[in-house]
Scaffold this active site. Sequence first.
Site, PDB file in Angstrom:
ATOM      1  N   ASP A 107       0.845  -1.197   0.000  1.00  0.00           N
ATOM      2  CA  ASP A 107       0.000   0.000   0.000  1.00  0.00           C
ATOM      3  C   ASP A 107       0.878   1.244   0.000  1.00  0.00           C
ATOM      4  OD1 ASP A 107      -2.294  -1.524   0.128  1.00  0.00           O
ATOM      5  OD2 ASP A 107      -2.672  -1.175   2.252  1.00  0.00           O
ATOM      6  N   ARG A 158      -1.063  -0.598  -8.788  1.00  0.00           N
ATOM      7  CA  ARG A 158      -2.479  -0.271  -8.525  1.00  0.00           C
ATOM      8  C   ARG A 158      -2.609   1.253  -8.522  1.00  0.00           C
ATOM      9  NH1 ARG A 158      -3.355  -0.949  -2.555  1.00  0.00           N
ATOM     10  NH2 ARG A 158      -3.471  -3.167  -2.929  1.00  0.00           N
TER      11      ARG A 158
HETATM   12  P1  FDA Z   1     -14.414   8.543  -5.316  1.00  0.00           P
HETATM   13  O1  FDA Z   1     -14.403   8.589  -3.822  1.00  0.00           O
HETATM   14  O2  FDA Z   1     -13.770   9.640  -6.073  1.00  0.00           O
HETATM   15  O3  FDA Z   1     -15.904   8.398  -5.796  1.00  0.00           O
HETATM   16  C1  FDA Z   1     -16.194   8.361  -7.182  1.00  0.00           C
HETATM   17  C2  FDA Z   1     -17.488   7.582  -7.417  1.00  0.00           C
HETATM   18  O4  FDA Z   1     -17.295   6.206  -7.026  1.00  0.00           O
HETATM   19  C3  FDA Z   1     -18.654   8.070  -6.584  1.00  0.00           C
HETATM   20  O5  FDA Z   1     -19.292   9.172  -7.189  1.00  0.00           O
HETATM   21  C4  FDA Z   1     -19.522   6.821  -6.564  1.00  0.00           C
HETATM   22  O6  FDA Z   1     -20.187   6.656  -7.792  1.00  0.00           O
HETATM   23  C5  FDA Z   1     -18.507   5.708  -6.430  1.00  0.00           C
HETATM   24  N1  FDA Z   1     -18.243   5.430  -5.006  1.00  0.00           N
HETATM   25  C6  FDA Z   1     -17.156   5.763  -4.293  1.00  0.00           C
HETATM   26  N2  FDA Z   1     -17.289   5.337  -3.015  1.00  0.00           N
HETATM   27  C7  FDA Z   1     -18.491   4.759  -2.913  1.00  0.00           C
HETATM   28  C8  FDA Z   1     -19.220   4.129  -1.840  1.00  0.00           C
HETATM   29  N3  FDA Z   1     -18.720   4.063  -0.608  1.00  0.00           N
HETATM   30  N4  FDA Z   1     -20.436   3.621  -2.109  1.00  0.00           N
HETATM   31  C9  FDA Z   1     -20.957   3.703  -3.343  1.00  0.00           C
HETATM   32  N5  FDA Z   1     -20.328   4.289  -4.391  1.00  0.00           N
HETATM   33  C10 FDA Z   1     -19.110   4.791  -4.197  1.00  0.00           C
HETATM   34  N6  FDA Z   1      -5.372   5.021  -1.115  1.00  0.00           N
HETATM   35  C11 FDA Z   1      -4.085   5.299  -0.797  1.00  0.00           C
HETATM   36  O7  FDA Z   1      -3.732   6.476  -0.632  1.00  0.00           O
HETATM   37  N7  FDA Z   1      -3.173   4.279  -0.660  1.00  0.00           N
HETATM   38  C12 FDA Z   1      -3.504   2.974  -0.876  1.00  0.00           C
HETATM   39  O8  FDA Z   1      -2.664   2.075  -0.755  1.00  0.00           O
HETATM   40  C13 FDA Z   1      -4.851   2.683  -1.252  1.00  0.00           C
HETATM   41  N8  FDA Z   1      -5.242   1.401  -1.505  1.00  0.00           N
HETATM   42  C14 FDA Z   1      -6.504   1.166  -2.003  1.00  0.00           C
HETATM   43  C15 FDA Z   1      -6.858  -0.124  -2.413  1.00  0.00           C
HETATM   44  C16 FDA Z   1      -8.100  -0.339  -2.982  1.00  0.00           C
HETATM   45  C17 FDA Z   1      -8.455  -1.731  -3.463  1.00  0.00           C
HETATM   46  C18 FDA Z   1      -9.022   0.738  -3.135  1.00  0.00           C
HETATM   47  C19 FDA Z   1     -10.363   0.523  -3.760  1.00  0.00           C
HETATM   48  C20 FDA Z   1      -8.687   1.988  -2.703  1.00  0.00           C
HETATM   49  C21 FDA Z   1      -7.445   2.231  -2.123  1.00  0.00           C
HETATM   50  N9  FDA Z   1      -7.087   3.502  -1.687  1.00  0.00           N
HETATM   51  C22 FDA Z   1      -5.776   3.746  -1.348  1.00  0.00           C
HETATM   52  C23 FDA Z   1      -8.130   4.561  -1.507  1.00  0.00           C
HETATM   53  C24 FDA Z   1      -8.225   5.492  -2.704  1.00  0.00           C
HETATM   54  O9  FDA Z   1      -7.098   6.331  -2.752  1.00  0.00           O
HETATM   55  C25 FDA Z   1      -9.480   6.381  -2.626  1.00  0.00           C
HETATM   56  O10 FDA Z   1      -9.400   7.176  -1.479  1.00  0.00           O
HETATM   57  C26 FDA Z   1     -10.788   5.634  -2.569  1.00  0.00           C
HETATM   58  O11 FDA Z   1     -10.779   4.506  -3.396  1.00  0.00           O
HETATM   59  C27 FDA Z   1     -11.942   6.563  -3.022  1.00  0.00           C
HETATM   60  O12 FDA Z   1     -11.794   6.931  -4.368  1.00  0.00           O
HETATM   61  P2  FDA Z   1     -12.627   6.241  -5.564  1.00  0.00           P
HETATM   62  O13 FDA Z   1     -11.765   6.221  -6.774  1.00  0.00           O
HETATM   63  O14 FDA Z   1     -13.075   4.899  -5.129  1.00  0.00           O
HETATM   64  O15 FDA Z   1     -13.892   7.117  -5.816  1.00  0.00           O
END
Ligand code: FDA
Length: 279
Positions: A107, A158
């Site tokens: 991570d 990732r």
């Molecule tokens: P974002 O939060 O921008 O949301 C975009 C859209 O996604 C929303 O409008 C909605 O449609 C959908 N969505 C998002 N969350 C939702 C929810 N709870 N319920 C329903 N819909 C939802 N960060 C880091 O700094 N270091 C790391 O090592 C990791 N590792 C990691 C592993 C994995 C497998 C994941 C999925 C994430 C991480 N992260 C991470 C976290 C990452 O940086 C980020 O903060 C979160 O994934 C949120 O960003 P998203 O791209 O998911 O969508």
Amino acid sequence: MIPPIASRFVAGETPAEAIEYVDGLNDRDVAAILNLLGEHYHERPPADEDAAAYRDLVTDIADSDVDACISVKPSQIGLDVGEDVFRENLESIVETADDHGVFTWVDMEDHETTDATLDAFEDFARKYDGDVGVCIQANLKRTEGDLERLADVPGKVRLVKGAYDEPSEIAYKQKERVNEAYRDYLEYMFREFDDGVAVGSHDPAMIEHAAGLHDEHGTDYEVQMLMGIREDAQTELAADGVETYQYVPYGDKWFSYFYRRAMERKENLLFAVRAVLGR
Ligand code: FDA
């Protein structure tokens, strides 16, 4: 036992509970990325203890034949104690995991850890033939250069948007700007990365963009989401033949992780409240 309020986001307190959960997850054709909860140890003993727990976990994964890999946090295995401690513990985990055919993810934490994390990743990815992956954050302005550096390193990357509140001198703060960077980096990775692309996001727009880039370039990819978030979408992606992973946290330090998940979205908080009320 994890109370029902947290069991949507955390698979259990023990490795046995986590593996039992993964077994059920695999029935939906979703693979697991197991993460033992813990971070920011400032003394060596807990860092060594968690490194040992990961070494035991990979043997449990191999023995139980579940489809799972692991993901470790640098500050959990000693980075706050010293870079040498982190590297020693990480190598011991990667070596054991490699012996058991289990993939190790690293991570990415706040920007002060980026160099040490990437240096260790690069060394071990080369030494262990790409059986290691690292997380890269689209919100950091340095990421374009980091991706160029990683393009020829074996192992997987990732791409996530970034979870840490970083200063504006080094990070994009506007959601739209982070999304734009995420799209650009996906395009670069699908063009330049031979070992595939891991899309670490719940965002339907980014997942659709990745699918289009896969059609255009033929590069392999996988989608990774967290346990308890868009579970239906995870099952649908897997059913559509997209390699899908769920990041599955477990361990006795579940409270702060659960609290973060519950607070980040209204729906998550409502779910937790309903669990308490038994509805
Ligand atoms: P974002 O939060 O921008 O949301 C975009 C859209 O996604 C929303 O409008 C909605 O449609 C959908 N969505 C998002 N969350 C939702 C929810 N709870 N319920 C329903 N819909 C939802 N960060 C880091 O700094 N270091 C790391 O090592 C990791 N590792 C990691 C592993 C994995 C497998 C994941 C999925 C994430 C991480 N992260 C991470 C976290 C990452 O940086 C980020 O903060 C979160 O994934 C949120 O960003 P998203 O791209 O998911 O969508």
